[in-house]
Design a protein around this motif. Structure first.
Motif, PDB file in Angstrom:
ATOM      1  N   THR A  84       8.679  -1.779 -13.684  1.00 13.00           N
ATOM      2  CA  THR A  84       8.455  -2.697 -12.565  1.00 13.00           C
ATOM      3  C   THR A  84       9.805  -3.296 -12.215  1.00 13.00           C
ATOM      4  N   VAL A  85      10.374  -2.837 -11.104  1.00 18.30           N
ATOM      5  CA  VAL A  85      11.736  -3.222 -10.731  1.00 18.30           C
ATOM      6  C   VAL A  85      11.670  -4.438  -9.813  1.00 18.30           C
ATOM      7  N   LEU A  86      12.359  -5.511 -10.213  1.00 13.73           N
ATOM      8  CA  LEU A  86      12.333  -6.783  -9.496  1.00 13.73           C
ATOM      9  C   LEU A  86      13.657  -7.031  -8.778  1.00 13.73           C
ATOM     10  N   PRO A  87      13.687  -7.975  -7.824  1.00 14.45           N
ATOM     11  CA  PRO A  87      14.939  -8.290  -7.141  1.00 14.45           C
ATOM     12  C   PRO A  87      16.050  -8.656  -8.128  1.00 14.45           C
ATOM     13  N   TRP A 102       3.607   4.443  -9.999  1.00 16.12           N
ATOM     14  CA  TRP A 102       2.425   4.313 -10.852  1.00 16.12           C
ATOM     15  C   TRP A 102       1.443   3.277 -10.287  1.00 16.12           C
ATOM     16  N   LYS A 103       1.861   2.652  -9.179  1.00 19.73           N
ATOM     17  CA  LYS A 103       1.016   1.676  -8.515  1.00 19.73           C
ATOM     18  C   LYS A 103       1.553   1.477  -7.100  1.00 19.73           C
ATOM     19  N   PRO A 104       0.694   1.337  -6.079  1.00 16.42           N
ATOM     20  CA  PRO A 104       1.178   1.098  -4.718  1.00 16.42           C
ATOM     21  C   PRO A 104       1.895  -0.251  -4.617  1.00 16.42           C
ATOM     22  N   MET A 105       2.772  -0.370  -3.640  1.00 13.64           N
ATOM     23  CA  MET A 105       3.438  -1.646  -3.386  1.00 13.64           C
ATOM     24  C   MET A 105       2.385  -2.688  -3.016  1.00 13.64           C
ATOM     25  N   ASP A 106       2.497  -3.878  -3.585  1.00 15.41           N
ATOM     26  CA  ASP A 106       1.522  -4.918  -3.246  1.00 15.41           C
ATOM     27  C   ASP A 106       2.127  -6.025  -2.386  1.00 15.41           C
ATOM     28  N   GLU A 107       3.379  -5.846  -1.974  1.00 13.60           N
ATOM     29  CA  GLU A 107       4.044  -6.773  -1.058  1.00 13.60           C
ATOM     30  C   GLU A 107       5.195  -6.034  -0.382  1.00 13.60           C
ATOM     31  N   ARG A 108       5.756  -6.647   0.642  1.00 19.37           N
ATOM     32  CA  ARG A 108       6.887  -6.013   1.315  1.00 19.37           C
ATOM     33  C   ARG A 108       8.029  -5.830   0.320  1.00 19.37           C
ATOM     34  N   THR A 109       8.539  -4.620   0.244  1.00 15.77           N
ATOM     35  CA  THR A 109       9.529  -4.279  -0.786  1.00 15.77           C
ATOM     36  C   THR A 109      10.732  -3.596  -0.144  1.00 15.77           C
ATOM     37  N   GLU A 110      11.929  -3.993  -0.590  1.00 18.63           N
ATOM     38  CA  GLU A 110      13.163  -3.413  -0.055  1.00 18.63           C
ATOM     39  C   GLU A 110      14.127  -3.119  -1.202  1.00 18.63           C
ATOM     40  N   TYR A 111      14.825  -2.007  -1.085  1.00 20.55           N
ATOM     41  CA  TYR A 111      15.883  -1.720  -2.055  1.00 20.55           C
ATOM     42  C   TYR A 111      16.898  -0.748  -1.449  1.00 20.55           C
ATOM     43  N   TYR A 112      18.079  -0.717  -2.065  1.00 24.12           N
ATOM     44  CA  TYR A 112      19.105   0.262  -1.733  1.00 24.12           C
ATOM     45  C   TYR A 112      18.973   1.428  -2.718  1.00 24.12           C
ATOM     46  N   GLY A 124       0.792  -1.219   0.000  1.00 21.40           N
ATOM     47  CA  GLY A 124       0.000   0.000   0.000  1.00 21.40           C
ATOM     48  C   GLY A 124       0.827   1.271   0.000  1.00 21.40           C
ATOM     49  N   ASP A 125       2.132   1.161   0.341  1.00 20.12           N
ATOM     50  CA  ASP A 125       2.995   2.342   0.345  1.00 20.12           C
ATOM     51  C   ASP A 125       3.302   2.808  -1.074  1.00 20.12           C
TER      52      ASP A 125
END
Length: 288
Positions: free
Chosen positions: A58-61, A76-86, A26-27
């Motif tokens: 759409t940036v993936l691991p 362009w769309k809320p996060m639909d799962e826990r997402t982490e990045y540097y 949702g973030d």
């Protein structure tokens, strides 16, 4: 279609700040339009839905994305799962461009190129896509962040070095650029070693097995000079050394650097320095 960021490396890109961030379902990523830094993202978990000026990613691991300064970035769309990045912010004061090609850019600082090997001065980075050796890249990023949070002032320089090391790890090389650079290095070495001989475009073509126009293009692209221009500059610098550091006559100097006609040498030298050879020697010696 792949896109690339090409950056002139003089001055070098500068690391500003960076961190690791987490998002819950949702973030949204911050909506920005006036950030003056490049933003480089390295995705480690989940999916990040980012857009730049209307183009969606759409940036993936295991993937990276570079966002341009002074452009509109948003989710362009809320996060639909826990997402982490540097994320890393870095600043470029020289020229840069984004395109579907790896573009060679001129530095803002004039680079001496007669007496040493001129390196490739454009950094090429993938705009968006999978990163090779992703685990190794993350190790560099973690070292960079750890160094940048230390208090001693010299940690700034360590951080910049680690950032440059990181860029070296992820930079791309154009096959054509590498080919031109290798040919340019060989031609420059030959010109330096044989500057006092008569050298023609046809002779260079025979030695290096390329058309004269291609050889000229290789040097022009890498150091901004044609073979003839390089040779004239090199000979003039050698003439200056001999005028100031020897008792050789003007005729002897002309012959020693490859001129058969002393009058042509004097004309060329005056065009290069603004002084006739004897006047140049007189003025410089008087001021030493």
């Amino acid at each position: 279609m792949k896109e690339y960021i090409s950056i002139s490396c003089l001055p070098l890109p500068t690391f500003i700040e960076g961190n690791r961030v987490e998002f819950k379902p949702g973030d949204l990523h911050p909506n920005r339009t006036n950030l003056k830094y490049f933003v480089m993202l390295f995705m480690t978990k989940g999916k990040c839905y980012l857009a730049e000026d209307g183009k969606s990613f759409t940036v993936l691991p295991g993937e990276m994305l570079i966002l341009q300064p002074q452009h509109h970035h948003y989710s362009w769309k809320p996060m639909d799962e826990r997402t982490e990045y540097y994320w890393i912010h870095f600043y470029v004061s020289g020229s840069w461009e984004q395109s579907i090609n790896l573009t060679s850019l001129s530095p803002q600082i004039e680079v001496p190129n007669l007496h040493y090997k001129t390196p490739i001065l454009t950094l090429h980075l993938l705009k968006y896509g999978k990163v090779d050796n992703f685990a190794e890249i993350l190790e560099y990023i973690e070292k960079l962040f750890a160094e940048s949070t230390k208090s001693p002032s010299f940690s700034f320089w360590h951080s910049q070095q680690l950032f440059i090391d990181l860029l070296q790890k992820i930079q791309l090389h154009s096959k054509e650029e590498s080919k031109l650079n290798k040919l340019s290095e060989k031609v420059q070495l030959y010109l330096r070693d044989n500057f006092n001989e008569k050298i023609t475009n046809n002779e260079l073509s025979r030695i290096f097995h390329f058309h004269p126009n291609y050889i000229s293009r290789a040097l022009k692209k890498t150091i901004g000079l044609t073979p003839a221009e390089f040779l004239v500059r090199y000979r003039m610098e050698e003439a200056e050394k001999r005028l100031l550091n020897s008792e050789m006559t003007i005729s002897e100097i002309a012959e020693s650097i490859g001129f058969q006609n002393v009058y042509y040498f004097s004309t060329s030298f005056k065009k290069y320095t603004g002084y006739a050879p004897h006047k140049y020697r007189e003025i410089k010696n008087r001021n030493m």
